[in-house]
Design a protein around this motif. Sequence first.
Motif, PDB file in Angstrom:
ATOM      1  N   VAL A  21       0.805  -1.225   0.000  1.00  0.00           N
ATOM      2  CA  VAL A  21       0.000   0.000   0.000  1.00  0.00           C
ATOM      3  C   VAL A  21       0.838   1.276   0.000  1.00  0.00           C
ATOM      4  N   PRO A  22       1.701   1.533   1.012  1.00  0.00           N
ATOM      5  CA  PRO A  22       2.451   2.803   0.974  1.00  0.00           C
ATOM      6  C   PRO A  22       3.386   2.897  -0.225  1.00  0.00           C
ATOM      7  N   ARG A  23       4.022   1.784  -0.551  1.00  0.00           N
ATOM      8  CA  ARG A  23       5.022   1.782  -1.626  1.00  0.00           C
ATOM      9  C   ARG A  23       4.435   2.243  -2.958  1.00  0.00           C
ATOM     10  N   ILE A 154       1.914   4.300  17.349  1.00  0.00           N
ATOM     11  CA  ILE A 154       1.731   5.464  18.215  1.00  0.00           C
ATOM     12  C   ILE A 154       3.041   6.234  18.353  1.00  0.00           C
ATOM     13  N   LYS A 155       4.149   5.516  18.502  1.00  0.00           N
ATOM     14  CA  LYS A 155       5.460   6.178  18.581  1.00  0.00           C
ATOM     15  C   LYS A 155       5.750   6.967  17.311  1.00  0.00           C
ATOM     16  N   ALA A 156       5.365   6.428  16.156  1.00  0.00           N
ATOM     17  CA  ALA A 156       5.600   7.126  14.890  1.00  0.00           C
ATOM     18  C   ALA A 156       4.741   8.382  14.790  1.00  0.00           C
ATOM     19  N   VAL A 157       3.462   8.276  15.158  1.00  0.00           N
ATOM     20  CA  VAL A 157       2.554   9.419  15.035  1.00  0.00           C
ATOM     21  C   VAL A 157       2.941  10.535  15.999  1.00  0.00           C
ATOM     22  N   ASP A 165       3.222  19.915   8.321  1.00  0.00           N
ATOM     23  CA  ASP A 165       3.124  20.749   7.113  1.00  0.00           C
ATOM     24  C   ASP A 165       3.110  19.879   5.857  1.00  0.00           C
ATOM     25  N   SER A 166       3.946  18.833   5.843  1.00  0.00           N
ATOM     26  CA  SER A 166       3.965  17.928   4.690  1.00  0.00           C
ATOM     27  C   SER A 166       2.642  17.168   4.563  1.00  0.00           C
ATOM     28  N   ILE A 167       2.069  16.794   5.713  1.00  0.00           N
ATOM     29  CA  ILE A 167       0.787  16.091   5.690  1.00  0.00           C
ATOM     30  C   ILE A 167      -0.317  17.001   5.165  1.00  0.00           C
ATOM     31  N   PHE A 168      -0.337  18.264   5.623  1.00  0.00           N
ATOM     32  CA  PHE A 168      -1.353  19.202   5.133  1.00  0.00           C
ATOM     33  C   PHE A 168      -1.165  19.502   3.648  1.00  0.00           C
ATOM     34  N   PHE A 224      -4.911   5.999   6.063  1.00  0.00           N
ATOM     35  CA  PHE A 224      -4.378   7.356   6.162  1.00  0.00           C
ATOM     36  C   PHE A 224      -3.092   7.410   6.976  1.00  0.00           C
ATOM     37  N   THR A 225      -2.960   6.574   8.010  1.00  0.00           N
ATOM     38  CA  THR A 225      -1.698   6.581   8.754  1.00  0.00           C
ATOM     39  C   THR A 225      -0.580   5.925   7.946  1.00  0.00           C
ATOM     40  N   SER A 226      -0.900   4.866   7.193  1.00  0.00           N
ATOM     41  CA  SER A 226       0.138   4.185   6.415  1.00  0.00           C
ATOM     42  C   SER A 226       0.698   5.074   5.309  1.00  0.00           C
ATOM     43  N   ILE A 227      -0.075   6.076   4.897  1.00  0.00           N
ATOM     44  CA  ILE A 227       0.391   7.001   3.863  1.00  0.00           C
ATOM     45  C   ILE A 227       0.923   8.292   4.471  1.00  0.00           C
ATOM     46  N   MET A 228       0.152   8.876   5.375  1.00  0.00           N
ATOM     47  CA  MET A 228       0.484  10.206   5.882  1.00  0.00           C
ATOM     48  C   MET A 228       1.684  10.208   6.826  1.00  0.00           C
ATOM     49  N   VAL A 229       1.860   9.135   7.605  1.00  0.00           N
ATOM     50  CA  VAL A 229       2.999   9.105   8.528  1.00  0.00           C
ATOM     51  C   VAL A 229       4.336   9.094   7.770  1.00  0.00           C
ATOM     52  N   PRO A 230       4.525   8.235   6.744  1.00  0.00           N
ATOM     53  CA  PRO A 230       5.779   8.338   5.970  1.00  0.00           C
ATOM     54  C   PRO A 230       5.952   9.696   5.286  1.00  0.00           C
ATOM     55  N   ILE A 231       4.851  10.272   4.779  1.00  0.00           N
ATOM     56  CA  ILE A 231       4.947  11.599   4.160  1.00  0.00           C
ATOM     57  C   ILE A 231       5.388  12.633   5.191  1.00  0.00           C
ATOM     58  N   GLY A 232       4.829  12.551   6.402  1.00  0.00           N
ATOM     59  CA  GLY A 232       5.210  13.485   7.452  1.00  0.00           C
ATOM     60  C   GLY A 232       6.638  13.302   7.929  1.00  0.00           C
ATOM     61  N   MET A 233       7.131  12.084   7.903  1.00  0.00           N
ATOM     62  CA  MET A 233       8.491  11.822   8.384  1.00  0.00           C
ATOM     63  C   MET A 233       9.553  12.113   7.334  1.00  0.00           C
ATOM     64  N   HIS A 234       9.266  11.773   6.075  1.00  0.00           N
ATOM     65  CA  HIS A 234      10.268  11.914   5.017  1.00  0.00           C
ATOM     66  C   HIS A 234      10.118  13.213   4.227  1.00  0.00           C
ATOM     67  N   GLY A 235       8.947  13.843   4.301  1.00  0.00           N
ATOM     68  CA  GLY A 235       8.689  15.017   3.464  1.00  0.00           C
ATOM     69  C   GLY A 235       7.959  14.619   2.198  1.00  0.00           C
ATOM     70  N   ILE A 236       7.052  15.442   1.751  1.00  0.00           N
ATOM     71  CA  ILE A 236       6.205  15.073   0.618  1.00  0.00           C
ATOM     72  C   ILE A 236       6.984  14.956  -0.685  1.00  0.00           C
ATOM     73  N   ASP A 237       8.106  15.638  -0.798  1.00  0.00           N
ATOM     74  CA  ASP A 237       8.887  15.576  -2.034  1.00  0.00           C
ATOM     75  C   ASP A 237       9.832  14.386  -2.064  1.00  0.00           C
ATOM     76  N   SER A 238      10.431  14.052  -0.934  1.00  0.00           N
ATOM     77  CA  SER A 238      11.469  13.013  -0.913  1.00  0.00           C
ATOM     78  C   SER A 238      10.950  11.634  -0.540  1.00  0.00           C
ATOM     79  N   VAL A 239       9.670  11.511  -0.116  1.00  0.00           N
ATOM     80  CA  VAL A 239       9.170  10.221   0.341  1.00  0.00           C
ATOM     81  C   VAL A 239       9.153   9.185  -0.774  1.00  0.00           C
ATOM     82  N   ASP A 240       9.061   9.625  -2.018  1.00  0.00           N
ATOM     83  CA  ASP A 240       8.996   8.709  -3.155  1.00  0.00           C
ATOM     84  C   ASP A 240      10.350   8.071  -3.466  1.00  0.00           C
TER      85      ASP A 240
END
Length: 357
Positions: A21-23, A154-157, A165-168, A224-240
Amino acid sequence: MNRYFLYLVVLNMLTNVIIFVPRFLIRYRFDGMLISIVIAIVAGMALMYADTVIYAKFPGQGLPDIIQNRLNKPLRIVILVTFAFFWFIAGLLTLLGYIDILHRFINPELPKVLLIAIFLLILCFVVQFPTIKVMYLLEIILIINVPFIVFIFIKAVTSDYLSWDSIFEAGNHLYNMPNLNAVAVASYIFSGYANIIIFNRLFKEKIKKINFVLIFGISLLTLFTSIMVPIGMHGIDSVDEFMYPWIIMVDSIRLPYSPIERALFIFLMLYVNISLISVAVHWHVAFELVKGTFSANNRVKKDRLVLALFFVFSLLSVIRIDYMHPGKISMYWLVARLLFEALAVFGFFLFLRRRKA
């Protein structure tokens, strides 16, 4: 017995958090990812509800039992083998994905063939169990592992490194046009319901509506957590840039009061159990479907032949995996799987209408 249905769906949700899913969904974060998720939830819930309503007409029976005396033998064999093929591929892709993860992050020097051979020995032993024993094993593994997985979520969130900001920013693309590939990927978390094709043998009564309410809530949280948490941690541009964004993200989490400080190793060990039981459930369904084509003569030899085919085909797949473009194969299969599930539900509905007539 209703909780067993919930287990089947939750298992599929957990398995695909790190493999599919996230990949794949993150690729469409600017191209309709969120609206595709909304459509996938509606489509997945609709297919799930329709399928359970149909199978409720045949309490205590799996597909081989239902069509045993209602279809001629050649058609019955074609249907059962086709379904078994899809379930086997579902388990195989999960297994190959997790073998790749273990090879990359745990022991790159261990040959993949040896690693998969160890897993296959365990799987070929488990898939022969009676359906009720497979379900008992699934229940035990979920009860032991899920609390720890929830703790890591929970630790990740709540991590200080999570950028809202990346999530928004990802949320600003809600109204982009949906994408079929994204819908197919997101809807896969619901596919655990399809295992009712065999596990309906354990259901003697209708699935209660509370199960669908729980699944709807869990699916929203999971997607939404499986997608938004990696985006929030890595940044919306670099997560890919990451093949396994959740794996890299969990590696940034530290557990200072734990015997193992890096959460990655705990996370991967938990998912060894989850992934193995997921493959075992899929292959148990495929095994039982193929058994439905056999006569009573020489049943043991035929069962061993099916398991041998599972073993050999899986070994050949891991040997040739680097030449098969597994990412493209997985994406094509996810789209085909969505169409196949919709066709299977619609076809069974027509079968039910014909039976009533």
